[in-house]
Design a protein around this motif. Structure first.
Motif, PDB file in Angstrom:
ATOM      1  N   ALA A   1       0.764  -1.317  -0.052  1.00 33.90           N
ATOM      2  CA  ALA A   1      -0.021   0.128  -0.041  1.00 33.90           C
ATOM      3  C   ALA A   1       0.783   1.052   0.014  1.00 33.90           C
ATOM      4  N   ASP A   2       0.777   2.007  -1.158  1.00 36.40           N
ATOM      5  CA  ASP A   2       1.733   3.263  -1.216  1.00 36.40           C
ATOM      6  C   ASP A   2       1.178   4.015  -2.306  1.00 36.40           C
ATOM      7  N   ASP A   3       1.157   5.272  -2.198  1.00 41.70           N
ATOM      8  CA  ASP A   3       0.478   6.145  -3.259  1.00 41.70           C
ATOM      9  C   ASP A   3       1.502   6.436  -4.477  1.00 41.70           C
TER      10      ASP A   3
ATOM     11  N   ASP B   1      -4.100   4.139  -1.931  1.00 37.01           N
ATOM     12  CA  ASP B   1      -4.410   4.951  -0.791  1.00 37.01           C
ATOM     13  C   ASP B   1      -4.919   4.023   0.463  1.00 37.01           C
ATOM     14  N   GLY B   2      -5.020   4.400   1.765  1.00 37.64           N
ATOM     15  CA  GLY B   2      -5.429   3.826   2.733  1.00 37.64           C
ATOM     16  C   GLY B   2      -6.673   3.084   2.697  1.00 37.64           C
ATOM     17  N   ALA B   3      -7.683   3.777   2.047  1.00 39.90           N
ATOM     18  CA  ALA B   3      -9.179   3.306   1.947  1.00 39.90           C
ATOM     19  C   ALA B   3      -9.002   1.875   1.252  1.00 39.90           C
ATOM     20  N   GLU B   4      -8.099   1.911   0.249  1.00 38.63           N
ATOM     21  CA  GLU B   4      -8.126   0.748  -0.903  1.00 38.63           C
ATOM     22  C   GLU B   4      -7.481   0.012  -0.227  1.00 38.63           C
ATOM     23  N   ALA B   5      -6.556   0.135   0.703  1.00 39.99           N
ATOM     24  CA  ALA B   5      -5.726  -0.613   1.334  1.00 39.99           C
ATOM     25  C   ALA B   5      -6.470  -1.560   2.247  1.00 39.99           C
TER      26      ALA B   5
ATOM     27  N   ARG C   1       1.862   7.903   5.077  1.00 42.17           N
ATOM     28  CA  ARG C   1       1.337   9.231   4.463  1.00 42.17           C
ATOM     29  C   ARG C   1       0.753   8.789   3.034  1.00 42.17           C
ATOM     30  N   MET C   2      -0.533   8.759   3.118  1.00 37.56           N
ATOM     31  CA  MET C   2      -1.283   8.446   1.788  1.00 37.56           C
ATOM     32  C   MET C   2      -2.671   9.160   1.843  1.00 37.56           C
ATOM     33  N   PRO C   3      -3.244   9.508   0.530  1.00 35.03           N
ATOM     34  CA  PRO C   3      -4.434  10.204   0.523  1.00 35.03           C
ATOM     35  C   PRO C   3      -5.472   9.539   0.849  1.00 35.03           C
ATOM     36  N   VAL C   4      -6.721   9.999   0.843  1.00 40.37           N
ATOM     37  CA  VAL C   4      -8.123   9.558   1.072  1.00 40.37           C
ATOM     38  C   VAL C   4      -8.069   8.952   2.915  1.00 40.37           C
ATOM     39  N   MET C   5      -7.207   8.051   2.937  1.00 46.30           N
ATOM     40  CA  MET C   5      -7.157   7.322   4.483  1.00 46.30           C
ATOM     41  C   MET C   5      -5.506   7.319   4.718  1.00 46.30           C
TER      42      MET C   5
END
Length: 223
Positions: A13-15, A40-44, A61-65
Protein backbone atom coordinates in the motif's frame (compact mmCIF):
# COMPACT_ATOMS: atom_id res chain seq x y z
CA UNK A 1 9.91 -19.61 -7.06
CA UNK A 2 13.33 -18.72 -5.63
CA UNK A 3 15.51 -21.11 -3.72
CA UNK A 4 14.89 -19.15 -0.52
CA UNK A 5 11.50 -20.84 -0.10
CA UNK A 6 7.96 -19.60 -0.15
CA UNK A 7 7.18 -16.46 1.76
CA UNK A 8 4.06 -14.83 3.15
CA UNK A 9 1.38 -13.26 0.95
CA UNK A 10 1.92 -9.51 0.85
CA UNK A 11 -0.22 -6.46 0.11
CA UNK A 12 1.69 -3.30 -0.87
CA UNK A 13 0.00 0.00 0.00
CA UNK A 14 1.71 3.17 -1.26
CA UNK A 15 0.48 6.13 -3.27
CA UNK A 16 3.60 6.12 -5.45
CA UNK A 17 3.28 3.69 -8.33
CA UNK A 18 7.04 3.40 -8.77
CA UNK A 19 7.46 2.38 -5.12
CA UNK A 20 4.79 -0.29 -5.46
CA UNK A 21 6.26 -1.60 -8.71
CA UNK A 22 9.76 -1.68 -7.27
CA UNK A 23 8.73 -3.52 -4.14
CA UNK A 24 6.68 -6.00 -6.18
CA UNK A 25 9.68 -6.80 -8.39
CA UNK A 26 11.97 -7.23 -5.39
CA UNK A 27 9.60 -9.54 -3.52
CA UNK A 28 8.43 -11.68 -6.42
CA UNK A 29 12.03 -12.19 -7.55
CA UNK A 30 12.66 -13.72 -4.13
CA UNK A 31 9.71 -16.06 -4.17
CA UNK A 32 7.36 -13.92 -2.09
CA UNK A 33 3.77 -13.70 -3.33
CA UNK A 34 2.45 -10.15 -3.79
CA UNK A 35 -1.32 -10.54 -3.47
CA UNK A 36 -2.15 -6.98 -4.51
CA UNK A 37 -1.36 -3.27 -4.54
CA UNK A 38 -3.28 -0.33 -3.08
CA UNK A 39 -2.81 3.36 -3.90
CA UNK A 40 -4.38 4.83 -0.76
CA UNK A 41 -5.38 3.85 2.76
CA UNK A 42 -9.05 3.19 2.04
CA UNK A 43 -8.15 0.90 -0.84
CA UNK A 44 -5.62 -0.86 1.39
CA UNK A 45 -8.29 -1.61 4.00
CA UNK A 46 -10.73 -2.92 1.38
CA UNK A 47 -8.09 -5.08 -0.30
CA UNK A 48 -6.80 -6.44 3.00
CA UNK A 49 -10.31 -7.59 3.90
CA UNK A 50 -10.79 -9.18 0.50
CA UNK A 51 -7.36 -10.77 0.06
CA UNK A 52 -6.46 -11.60 3.71
CA UNK A 53 -2.69 -11.09 3.23
CA UNK A 54 -0.20 -12.24 5.84
CA UNK A 55 1.74 -8.97 5.70
CA UNK A 56 0.82 -5.43 4.61
CA UNK A 57 3.55 -2.97 3.61
CA UNK A 58 1.78 0.27 4.57
CA UNK A 59 2.97 3.76 3.68
CA UNK A 60 2.30 6.19 6.53
CA UNK A 61 1.38 9.17 4.36
CA UNK A 62 -1.31 8.39 1.78
CA UNK A 63 -4.36 10.22 0.39
CA UNK A 64 -8.02 9.46 1.20
CA UNK A 65 -7.01 7.65 4.41
CA UNK A 66 -3.55 7.77 5.96
CA UNK A 67 -1.58 4.67 6.78
CA UNK A 68 -2.15 4.93 10.53
CA UNK A 69 -5.93 4.76 10.26
CA UNK A 70 -5.65 2.09 7.57
CA UNK A 71 -3.35 0.01 9.80
CA UNK A 72 -5.75 0.38 12.72
CA UNK A 73 -8.67 -0.88 10.62
CA UNK A 74 -6.71 -3.73 9.06
CA UNK A 75 -5.49 -4.99 12.43
CA UNK A 76 -8.93 -4.60 14.04
CA UNK A 77 -10.46 -6.71 11.28
CA UNK A 78 -7.72 -9.37 11.20
CA UNK A 79 -5.42 -9.48 14.26
CA UNK A 80 -3.36 -12.21 12.60
CA UNK A 81 -2.26 -9.87 9.84
CA UNK A 82 1.13 -8.18 10.26
CA UNK A 83 1.68 -4.57 9.22
CA UNK A 84 5.05 -3.00 8.38
CA UNK A 85 4.96 0.78 8.13
CA UNK A 86 6.88 2.47 5.30
CA UNK A 87 8.42 5.87 5.98
CA UNK A 88 11.08 8.21 4.62
CA UNK A 89 12.08 9.37 8.10
CA UNK A 90 13.94 7.32 10.70
CA UNK A 91 12.20 7.52 14.11
CA UNK A 92 9.22 9.26 12.57
CA UNK A 93 6.78 10.25 15.33
CA UNK A 94 4.02 8.54 13.37
CA UNK A 95 5.86 5.24 13.66
CA UNK A 96 5.48 5.42 17.44
CA UNK A 97 1.72 5.72 16.99
CA UNK A 98 1.75 2.84 14.52
CA UNK A 99 3.59 0.59 16.98
CA UNK A 100 1.05 1.50 19.66
CA UNK A 101 -1.69 0.41 17.26
CA UNK A 102 -0.03 -2.96 16.78
CA UNK A 103 2.21 -2.55 13.74
CA UNK A 104 5.10 -5.02 13.80
CA UNK A 105 7.79 -2.59 12.73
CA UNK A 106 8.85 -0.07 10.14
CA UNK A 107 11.09 0.19 7.10
CA UNK A 108 12.64 3.18 5.41
CA UNK A 109 11.67 3.39 1.75
CA UNK A 110 15.31 3.26 0.67
CA UNK A 111 15.65 -0.20 2.23
CA UNK A 112 17.91 -2.64 0.34
CA UNK A 113 16.19 -5.45 -1.60
CA UNK A 114 17.73 -8.07 0.69
CA UNK A 115 16.55 -6.29 3.84
CA UNK A 116 13.05 -5.81 2.44
CA UNK A 117 12.61 -9.50 1.65
CA UNK A 118 14.13 -10.59 4.97
CA UNK A 119 11.89 -8.18 6.88
CA UNK A 120 8.74 -9.46 5.19
CA UNK A 121 9.71 -13.07 5.89
CA UNK A 122 10.53 -12.30 9.53
CA UNK A 123 7.27 -10.47 10.22
CA UNK A 124 5.39 -13.17 8.33
CA UNK A 125 6.52 -15.68 10.97
CA UNK A 126 4.85 -13.55 13.67
CA UNK A 127 8.01 -11.93 15.01
CA UNK A 128 8.62 -8.20 15.40
CA UNK A 129 10.77 -6.49 12.82
CA UNK A 130 12.28 -3.90 15.14
CA UNK A 131 15.07 -4.71 17.51
CA UNK A 132 13.78 -3.84 21.00
CA UNK A 133 16.66 -1.39 21.45
CA UNK A 134 15.54 0.59 18.39
CA UNK A 135 11.96 0.50 19.56
CA UNK A 136 13.09 1.74 22.95
CA UNK A 137 14.92 4.68 21.37
CA UNK A 138 11.82 5.53 19.36
CA UNK A 139 9.51 5.28 22.36
CA UNK A 140 11.81 7.30 24.59
CA UNK A 141 11.83 10.14 22.10
CA UNK A 142 8.06 10.48 22.04
CA UNK A 143 7.13 9.20 25.49
CA UNK A 144 9.60 11.51 27.27
CA UNK A 145 7.37 14.51 26.60
CA UNK A 146 4.50 12.86 28.45
CA UNK A 147 4.16 12.45 32.24
CA UNK A 148 4.51 8.82 33.42
CA UNK A 149 1.14 7.10 33.25
CA UNK A 150 -0.32 5.17 36.13
CA UNK A 151 0.43 1.47 35.84
CA UNK A 152 -2.27 -0.06 33.66
CA UNK A 153 -4.72 -2.28 35.51
CA UNK A 154 -4.04 -5.16 33.10
CA UNK A 155 -0.57 -5.51 34.61
CA UNK A 156 -2.25 -6.83 37.76
CA UNK A 157 -2.67 -10.11 35.89
CA UNK A 158 1.11 -10.63 35.89
CA UNK A 159 2.87 -12.62 38.57
CA UNK A 160 5.78 -10.88 40.35
CA UNK A 161 8.26 -12.81 38.18
CA UNK A 162 6.37 -11.97 34.98
CA UNK A 163 6.32 -8.32 35.98
CA UNK A 164 10.08 -8.47 36.51
CA UNK A 165 10.55 -10.06 33.08
CA UNK A 166 8.23 -7.51 31.47
CA UNK A 167 10.14 -4.60 33.00
CA UNK A 168 13.43 -5.86 31.58
CA UNK A 169 11.75 -6.68 28.27
CA UNK A 170 10.54 -3.08 28.14
CA UNK A 171 14.13 -1.92 28.56
CA UNK A 172 15.05 -3.70 25.34
CA UNK A 173 16.68 -6.89 26.64
CA UNK A 174 16.75 -9.96 24.40
CA UNK A 175 15.80 -13.41 25.66
CA UNK A 176 19.47 -14.27 26.16
CA UNK A 177 20.03 -11.07 28.15
CA UNK A 178 16.89 -11.71 30.19
CA UNK A 179 18.10 -15.22 31.00
CA UNK A 180 21.49 -13.92 32.14
CA UNK A 181 20.02 -11.09 34.21
CA UNK A 182 17.47 -13.31 35.97
CA UNK A 183 19.65 -16.45 36.16
CA UNK A 184 17.08 -18.45 34.23
CA UNK A 185 17.28 -20.70 31.19
CA UNK A 186 16.29 -19.21 27.83
CA UNK A 187 13.50 -21.79 27.62
CA UNK A 188 12.05 -20.53 30.90
CA UNK A 189 12.35 -16.94 29.73
CA UNK A 190 10.51 -17.79 26.50
CA UNK A 191 7.71 -19.33 28.55
CA UNK A 192 7.43 -16.21 30.71
CA UNK A 193 7.42 -13.95 27.64
CA UNK A 194 4.72 -16.03 25.94
CA UNK A 195 2.53 -15.86 29.06
CA UNK A 196 3.05 -12.09 29.34
CA UNK A 197 2.04 -11.60 25.71
CA UNK A 198 -1.07 -13.74 26.23
CA UNK A 199 -2.15 -11.96 29.42
CA UNK A 200 -1.58 -8.45 28.05
CA UNK A 201 -2.81 -9.12 24.52
CA UNK A 202 0.53 -8.22 22.96
CA UNK A 203 1.48 -9.14 19.41
CA UNK A 204 5.26 -8.99 19.68
CA UNK A 205 8.27 -7.54 21.51
CA UNK A 206 8.03 -4.16 19.79
CA UNK A 207 4.52 -3.62 21.16
CA UNK A 208 5.70 -4.86 24.58
CA UNK A 209 8.31 -2.10 24.74
CA UNK A 210 5.70 0.53 23.85
CA UNK A 211 3.30 -0.75 26.54
CA UNK A 212 6.04 -0.83 29.20
CA UNK A 213 6.59 2.90 28.69
CA UNK A 214 2.93 3.81 28.31
CA UNK A 215 2.04 2.12 31.60
CA UNK A 216 4.88 3.87 33.43
CA UNK A 217 6.54 0.55 34.25
CA UNK A 218 9.64 1.84 32.45
CA UNK A 219 10.41 5.55 32.69
CA UNK A 220 11.93 7.35 29.67
CA UNK A 221 15.42 8.78 29.98
CA UNK A 222 14.63 12.50 30.23
CA UNK A 223 18.18 13.74 29.99
Amino acid sequence: MSDTGAGPRVLIADDQELVRAGFRLILTARGIDVAGEAADGAEAVAMARRLAPDVVLMDIRMPVMDGLEAARRVLAHDPRCRVIMLTTFDLDRYVYTALSLGASGFLLKDVTPEHLAAAVRLVGTGDALLAPSITRRLVERYAAAQPPAAVHRDLAALTPREREVFTLLGQGLSNAELAAALRLSEATVKTHVARIFAKLGLRDRAQAVVLAYETGLVIPDRR
